[in-house]
Write an enzyme that holds these catalytic residues in place. Structure first.
Site, PDB file in Angstrom:
ATOM      1  N   THR A  18      17.387  26.672 -45.187  1.00 41.00           N
ATOM      2  CA  THR A  18      18.112  27.904 -44.842  1.00 41.00           C
ATOM      3  C   THR A  18      19.233  27.608 -43.851  1.00 41.00           C
ATOM      4  O   THR A  18      20.338  28.133 -43.968  1.00 41.00           O
ATOM      5  CB  THR A  18      17.127  28.923 -44.216  1.00 41.00           C
ATOM      6  N   HIS A  21      22.163  26.258 -45.657  1.00 40.01           N
ATOM      7  CA  HIS A  21      22.960  27.313 -46.305  1.00 40.01           C
ATOM      8  C   HIS A  21      23.910  27.955 -45.284  1.00 40.01           C
ATOM      9  O   HIS A  21      25.055  28.256 -45.596  1.00 40.01           O
ATOM     10  CB  HIS A  21      22.049  28.397 -46.895  1.00 40.01           C
ATOM     11  N   CYS A  71       7.375  44.805 -37.968  1.00 39.17           N
ATOM     12  CA  CYS A  71       7.587  46.106 -37.313  1.00 39.17           C
ATOM     13  C   CYS A  71       6.329  46.625 -36.630  1.00 39.17           C
ATOM     14  O   CYS A  71       6.406  47.381 -35.665  1.00 39.17           O
ATOM     15  CB  CYS A  71       8.126  47.123 -38.312  1.00 39.17           C
ATOM     16  N   CYS A  74       4.515  49.695 -40.331  1.00 40.30           N
ATOM     17  CA  CYS A  74       4.534  50.045 -41.764  1.00 40.30           C
ATOM     18  C   CYS A  74       3.104  49.964 -42.321  1.00 40.30           C
ATOM     19  O   CYS A  74       2.180  49.524 -41.644  1.00 40.30           O
ATOM     20  CB  CYS A  74       5.484  49.131 -42.542  1.00 40.30           C
ATOM     21  N   ARG A 178      13.131  11.134 -53.030  1.00 41.87           N
ATOM     22  CA  ARG A 178      12.091  12.139 -52.792  1.00 41.87           C
ATOM     23  C   ARG A 178      10.761  11.712 -53.421  1.00 41.87           C
ATOM     24  O   ARG A 178       9.692  11.932 -52.854  1.00 41.87           O
ATOM     25  CB  ARG A 178      12.550  13.497 -53.339  1.00 41.87           C
ATOM     26  N   LEU A 240       7.343  29.376 -54.686  1.00 38.19           N
ATOM     27  CA  LEU A 240       8.006  29.395 -53.376  1.00 38.19           C
ATOM     28  C   LEU A 240       9.490  29.101 -53.518  1.00 38.19           C
ATOM     29  O   LEU A 240      10.323  29.625 -52.787  1.00 38.19           O
ATOM     30  CB  LEU A 240       7.365  28.350 -52.450  1.00 38.19           C
ATOM     31  N   ILE A 264       5.652  33.806 -53.302  1.00 40.06           N
ATOM     32  CA  ILE A 264       5.186  33.490 -51.943  1.00 40.06           C
ATOM     33  C   ILE A 264       6.380  33.507 -51.003  1.00 40.06           C
ATOM     34  O   ILE A 264       7.411  32.889 -51.292  1.00 40.06           O
ATOM     35  CB  ILE A 264       4.548  32.079 -51.879  1.00 40.06           C
ATOM     36  N   TYR A 265       6.239  34.170 -49.888  1.00 37.83           N
ATOM     37  CA  TYR A 265       7.314  34.198 -48.894  1.00 37.83           C
ATOM     38  C   TYR A 265       6.674  34.008 -47.516  1.00 37.83           C
ATOM     39  O   TYR A 265       5.724  34.718 -47.179  1.00 37.83           O
ATOM     40  CB  TYR A 265       8.053  35.541 -48.975  1.00 37.83           C
TER      41      TYR A 265
END
Ligand code: NAD
Ligand code: ZN
Length: 322
Positions: A18, A21, A71, A74, A178, A240, A264-265
């Site tokens: 990330t 990016h 939060c 929720c 890899r 993922l 999946i997150y």
């Protein structure tokens, strides 16, 4: 800093895909990241201050931070399923991150490391958590597991599946660096999907009915399609890898072979963190996935290594911020 917050001096950080990016400022990053935001979310550090409501954290404690600030209100948060929060904010994406001398996080986002976890491994608990959450999404004991994509997360997931009792764990990646890294970390069977079909792999392993569990860790359409075609009936796939565009698949395969697909997150708060810790204590070693250790001032070299694909995890050391 608010009364519920903990202030941490950053000791080491990992560079995530990330972050790359954002560094490249691609379409997603320019639409998502506010200009001037401190990025980075994989880190380890020591507690240097805390708000008046914080009672169970000690000064000097070595900690990491869960990268999703939820939060608390929720439906899912109230039910204790915080990883499913509908209003989650990403550290280093939506709020100030860890590529800095200090980071402040709510006390509910702090993970206190047990003694004995090396700092560089603690720095990558975030992606290690992605790997654990995905690898344990379905039972793997005695099962044959296919991992597509031997990036750092795919490699760690393969190691976790083996540690958790899978029979065969197979990993695919077109990148020879890899594949070699996967083998170094202990994955016995790494192959190039351009050279070998999954049917061939199954023959070599004397497998007859297909893979029981698939872990999609590449985001690559053909990797996913090949996986779908090589699953046993009733097989389960945890996804993922983030595809850069829509992927068309033959849904007949999913329906007639009765496959389960699960997105999946992130990680589970905090069951995944617990599992990571106890698997390290019971002998899992993922430290081999770290290939670069650099001073933070050499961050450009770190990002270059990540871009090349010829790296595992890249760690930046922040202990010298003079
Ligand atoms: P990475 O980009 O380092 O690894 C992906 C690997 O897939 C690369 O080594 C690449 O060579 C390989 N690959 C490309 N085409 C392939 C093919 N056809 N078959 C097999 N392998 C192929 O990424 P990473 O850091 O290891 O992360 C894995 C994936 O998970 C990425 O897509 C990343 O964006 C995603 N991710 C998702 C979450 C989440 O919460 N869902 C969190 C972190 C990362
Ligand atoms: Zn919520």
């Amino acid at each position: 800093m608010g009364i519920n917050d903990v202030k941490i001096r950053v000791l080491a950080t990992g560079i995530c895909g990330t972050d790359l990016h954002i560094y490249d400022w691609d379409a997603w990053a320019s639409a998502t990241i506010p200009i001037g935001l401190t990025i980075g979310h994989e880190f380890v550090g020591e507690v240097v201050a805390m708000g008046s409501n914080v009672v169970d954290v000690a000064m000097g404690q070595i900690v990491s931070g869960e990268g999703h600030v939820v939060c608390g209100r929720c439906r899912n948060c109230l039910a204790g399923r915080r990883h499913l929060c509908a209003h989650t904010l990403g550290v280093g994406v939506n709020r100030s991150g860890a590529f800095a001398e200090f980071i402040v996080l709510p006390m509910t986002n702090i993970w206190q490391h047990s003694a004995g976890v090396p700092h560089d491994v603690a720095a990558i608990f975030d992606p290690f958590g992605n790997a654990v959450h995905t690898a344990l999404a379905f039972p793997v004991l005695g099962e044959d597991v296919l991992v597509t994509g031997a990036g750092p997360i795919g490699i760690m997931a393969a190691a976790v599946a083996k540690h958790a009792g899978a029979r065969h764990v197979v990993i695919s990646d077109p990148n020879p660096y890899r594949r070699a890294l996967a083998e170094k970390v202990g994955v016995r069977y790494a192959f190039d999907p351009r050279e070998k079909t999954l049917k061939w792999v199954m023959q070599e392993l004397n497998m007859h009915e297909g893979f029981d569990v698939g872990l999609e860790m590449s985001g690559n359409p053909s990797a996913f399609r090949d996986m779908l075609g090589a699953m046993s009936h009733g097989g389960k796939i945890a996804m993922l890898g983030i595809p850069s565009e829509e992927i068309a698949i033959d849904w007949n395969t999913v329906i007639f072979n009765q496959l389960t697909l699960r997105g999946i997150y992130g990680r589970e708060m905090y069951e995944t963190w617990y599992k990571m810790t106890v698997m390290l204590e019971s002998g899992l070693d993922i430290s081999g996935v770290i290939t670069h250790r650099l001073n933070w001032k050499n961050y450009e070299e770190g990002f270059r290594a990540m871009s090349s694909g010829n790296s595992g995890k890249v760690i930046l050391d922040w202990t010298d911020v003079s």
